[in-house]
Design a protein around this motif. Structure first.
Motif, PDB file in Angstrom:
ATOM      1  N   ASN A  15       0.992  -1.171  -0.016  1.00 54.33           N
ATOM      2  CA  ASN A  15       0.104   0.156  -0.015  1.00 54.33           C
ATOM      3  C   ASN A  15       0.865   1.327  -0.019  1.00 54.33           C
ATOM      4  N   PRO A  16       0.993   1.957  -1.021  1.00 54.19           N
ATOM      5  CA  PRO A  16       0.066   1.714  -2.412  1.00 54.19           C
ATOM      6  C   PRO A  16       0.401   0.492  -3.133  1.00 54.19           C
ATOM      7  N   ALA A  17      -0.388  -0.041  -3.818  1.00 49.74           N
ATOM      8  CA  ALA A  17      -0.267  -1.135  -4.687  1.00 49.74           C
ATOM      9  C   ALA A  17       1.093  -1.408  -5.368  1.00 49.74           C
ATOM     10  N   VAL A  18       1.446  -2.696  -5.403  1.00 49.74           N
ATOM     11  CA  VAL A  18       2.817  -2.775  -6.073  1.00 49.74           C
ATOM     12  C   VAL A  18       2.543  -2.720  -7.605  1.00 49.74           C
ATOM     13  N   SER A  19       3.455  -2.274  -8.308  1.00 48.80           N
ATOM     14  CA  SER A  19       3.252  -1.548  -9.707  1.00 48.80           C
ATOM     15  C   SER A  19       4.298  -2.383 -10.562  1.00 48.80           C
ATOM     16  N   PHE A  20       5.465  -3.048 -10.094  1.00 45.75           N
ATOM     17  CA  PHE A  20       6.287  -3.694 -10.965  1.00 45.75           C
ATOM     18  C   PHE A  20       6.898  -4.659 -10.045  1.00 45.75           C
ATOM     19  N   VAL A  21       7.140  -5.884 -10.698  1.00 46.76           N
ATOM     20  CA  VAL A  21       7.713  -6.922  -9.899  1.00 46.76           C
ATOM     21  C   VAL A  21       8.811  -7.716 -10.839  1.00 46.76           C
ATOM     22  N   TYR A  22      10.163  -8.010 -10.415  1.00 45.86           N
ATOM     23  CA  TYR A  22      11.022  -8.653 -11.444  1.00 45.86           C
ATOM     24  C   TYR A  22      11.914  -9.575 -10.364  1.00 45.86           C
ATOM     25  N   TRP A  23      12.778 -10.225 -10.968  1.00 47.25           N
ATOM     26  CA  TRP A  23      13.689 -11.150 -10.259  1.00 47.25           C
ATOM     27  C   TRP A  23      15.080 -10.782 -10.401  1.00 47.25           C
ATOM     28  N   SER A  24      15.893 -10.717  -9.496  1.00 53.29           N
ATOM     29  CA  SER A  24      17.377 -10.672  -9.795  1.00 53.29           C
ATOM     30  C   SER A  24      17.999 -11.871  -9.411  1.00 53.29           C
ATOM     31  N   VAL A  25      19.316 -12.121  -9.959  1.00 52.34           N
ATOM     32  CA  VAL A  25      20.051 -13.081  -9.586  1.00 52.34           C
ATOM     33  C   VAL A  25      21.491 -12.756  -9.400  1.00 52.34           C
ATOM     34  N   THR A  26      21.878 -13.395  -8.234  1.00 46.30           N
ATOM     35  CA  THR A  26      23.427 -13.243  -8.148  1.00 46.30           C
ATOM     36  C   THR A  26      24.230 -14.390  -8.252  1.00 46.30           C
ATOM     37  N   ARG A  27      25.425 -14.310  -9.285  1.00 47.41           N
ATOM     38  CA  ARG A  27      26.287 -15.262  -9.500  1.00 47.41           C
ATOM     39  C   ARG A  27      27.671 -15.054  -9.567  1.00 47.41           C
ATOM     40  N   ASN A  28      28.474 -15.659  -8.681  1.00 49.38           N
ATOM     41  CA  ASN A  28      30.007 -15.231  -8.661  1.00 49.38           C
ATOM     42  C   ASN A  28      29.961 -13.576  -8.152  1.00 49.38           C
ATOM     43  N   GLY A  29      29.273 -13.406  -7.256  1.00 50.12           N
ATOM     44  CA  GLY A  29      29.463 -11.872  -6.656  1.00 50.12           C
ATOM     45  C   GLY A  29      28.740 -10.668  -7.298  1.00 50.12           C
ATOM     46  N   THR A  40      25.505  -9.459  -9.220  1.00 54.72           N
ATOM     47  CA  THR A  40      23.868  -9.269  -9.481  1.00 54.72           C
ATOM     48  C   THR A  40      23.324  -8.537 -10.759  1.00 54.72           C
ATOM     49  N   GLN A  41      22.527  -9.228 -11.111  1.00 59.59           N
ATOM     50  CA  GLN A  41      21.620  -8.484 -12.222  1.00 59.59           C
ATOM     51  C   GLN A  41      20.412  -8.894 -12.565  1.00 59.59           C
ATOM     52  N   THR A  42      19.386  -8.357 -13.233  1.00 60.66           N
ATOM     53  CA  THR A  42      18.224  -9.023 -13.590  1.00 60.66           C
ATOM     54  C   THR A  42      18.013 -10.054 -14.240  1.00 60.66           C
ATOM     55  N   ALA A  43      17.226 -10.991 -13.688  1.00 68.02           N
ATOM     56  CA  ALA A  43      17.289 -12.504 -14.287  1.00 68.02           C
ATOM     57  C   ALA A  43      16.643 -12.432 -15.442  1.00 68.02           C
ATOM     58  N   GLN A  44      17.320 -12.197 -16.511  1.00 63.20           N
ATOM     59  CA  GLN A  44      16.700 -12.314 -18.008  1.00 63.20           C
ATOM     60  C   GLN A  44      17.606 -13.256 -18.949  1.00 63.20           C
ATOM     61  N   ASP A  45      16.617 -14.002 -19.448  1.00 69.75           N
ATOM     62  CA  ASP A  45      17.293 -14.988 -20.657  1.00 69.75           C
ATOM     63  C   ASP A  45      16.014 -15.416 -21.229  1.00 69.75           C
ATOM     64  N   ALA A  46      16.311 -15.785 -22.572  1.00 67.93           N
ATOM     65  CA  ALA A  46      15.132 -16.202 -23.300  1.00 67.93           C
ATOM     66  C   ALA A  46      14.453 -17.529 -22.640  1.00 67.93           C
ATOM     67  N   ARG A  47      14.783 -18.109 -21.748  1.00 67.12           N
ATOM     68  CA  ARG A  47      14.011 -19.280 -21.301  1.00 67.12           C
ATOM     69  C   ARG A  47      13.714 -18.872 -20.068  1.00 67.12           C
ATOM     70  N   TYR A  48      13.737 -17.530 -19.597  1.00 64.67           N
ATOM     71  CA  TYR A  48      13.183 -17.312 -18.505  1.00 64.67           C
ATOM     72  C   TYR A  48      11.624 -16.400 -18.472  1.00 64.67           C
ATOM     73  N   SER A  49      10.630 -16.815 -17.659  1.00 62.92           N
ATOM     74  CA  SER A  49       9.478 -16.243 -17.844  1.00 62.92           C
ATOM     75  C   SER A  49       9.353 -15.521 -16.243  1.00 62.92           C
ATOM     76  N   ASN A  50       9.067 -14.267 -16.317  1.00 63.32           N
ATOM     77  CA  ASN A  50       9.234 -13.848 -14.835  1.00 63.32           C
ATOM     78  C   ASN A  50       7.819 -13.428 -14.669  1.00 63.32           C
ATOM     79  N   SER A  80      22.250 -21.514 -12.212  1.00 65.69           N
ATOM     80  CA  SER A  80      22.578 -21.705 -10.754  1.00 65.69           C
ATOM     81  C   SER A  80      22.748 -20.254 -10.274  1.00 65.69           C
ATOM     82  N   GLY A  81      22.269 -19.842  -9.164  1.00 62.36           N
ATOM     83  CA  GLY A  81      22.444 -18.697  -8.446  1.00 62.36           C
ATOM     84  C   GLY A  81      21.594 -18.363  -7.422  1.00 62.36           C
ATOM     85  N   VAL A  82      21.766 -17.267  -6.865  1.00 60.93           N
ATOM     86  CA  VAL A  82      20.923 -16.741  -5.581  1.00 60.93           C
ATOM     87  C   VAL A  82      19.859 -15.717  -6.192  1.00 60.93           C
ATOM     88  N   PHE A  83      18.458 -16.244  -6.097  1.00 61.23           N
ATOM     89  CA  PHE A  83      17.437 -15.309  -7.034  1.00 61.23           C
ATOM     90  C   PHE A  83      16.810 -14.827  -5.678  1.00 61.23           C
TER      91      PHE A  83
END
Length: 84
Positions: free
Chosen positions: A8-22, A24-34, A52-55
């Motif tokens: 509250n206020p309502a959530v307007s945007f959601v995405y996933w991030s991933v950390t690999r080898n220290g 962190t970036q937005t979890a984006q790949d043609a095989r990913y559906s967010n 593999s990573g920490v999402f």
């Protein structure tokens, strides 16, 4: 992977991030559906070891941004292991 978001206020945007080898970036790949605000799941098609990573699910509204607890994903061979 799933996460539940509300705000509250309502959530307007959601995405996933991933950390690999220290790094962190937005979890984006043609095989990913967010998913979306109403269903903020992350689906990885044909998962492989390099996925593999920490999402983290990240939710935003006009008041700011918050993160879910980290989800560690390890893909080894043809077996999938998720640790929460």
């Amino acid at each position: 992977m799933n996460c539940f978001v509300s705000g509250n206020p309502a959530v307007s945007f959601v995405y996933w991030s991933v950390t690999r080898n220290g790094f962190t970036q937005t979890a984006q790949d043609a095989r990913y559906s967010n998913g979306n605000v109403n269903n903020p799941s992350l689906t990885i098609s044909n998962a492989r070891q390099s996925d593999s990573g920490v999402f983290v699910c990240v939710a935003q509204n006009s008041a700011g941004t918050t993160n879910s607890s980290a989800i560690s994903l390890t893909v080894s061979g043809s077996k999938l292991r998720i640790i929460e």
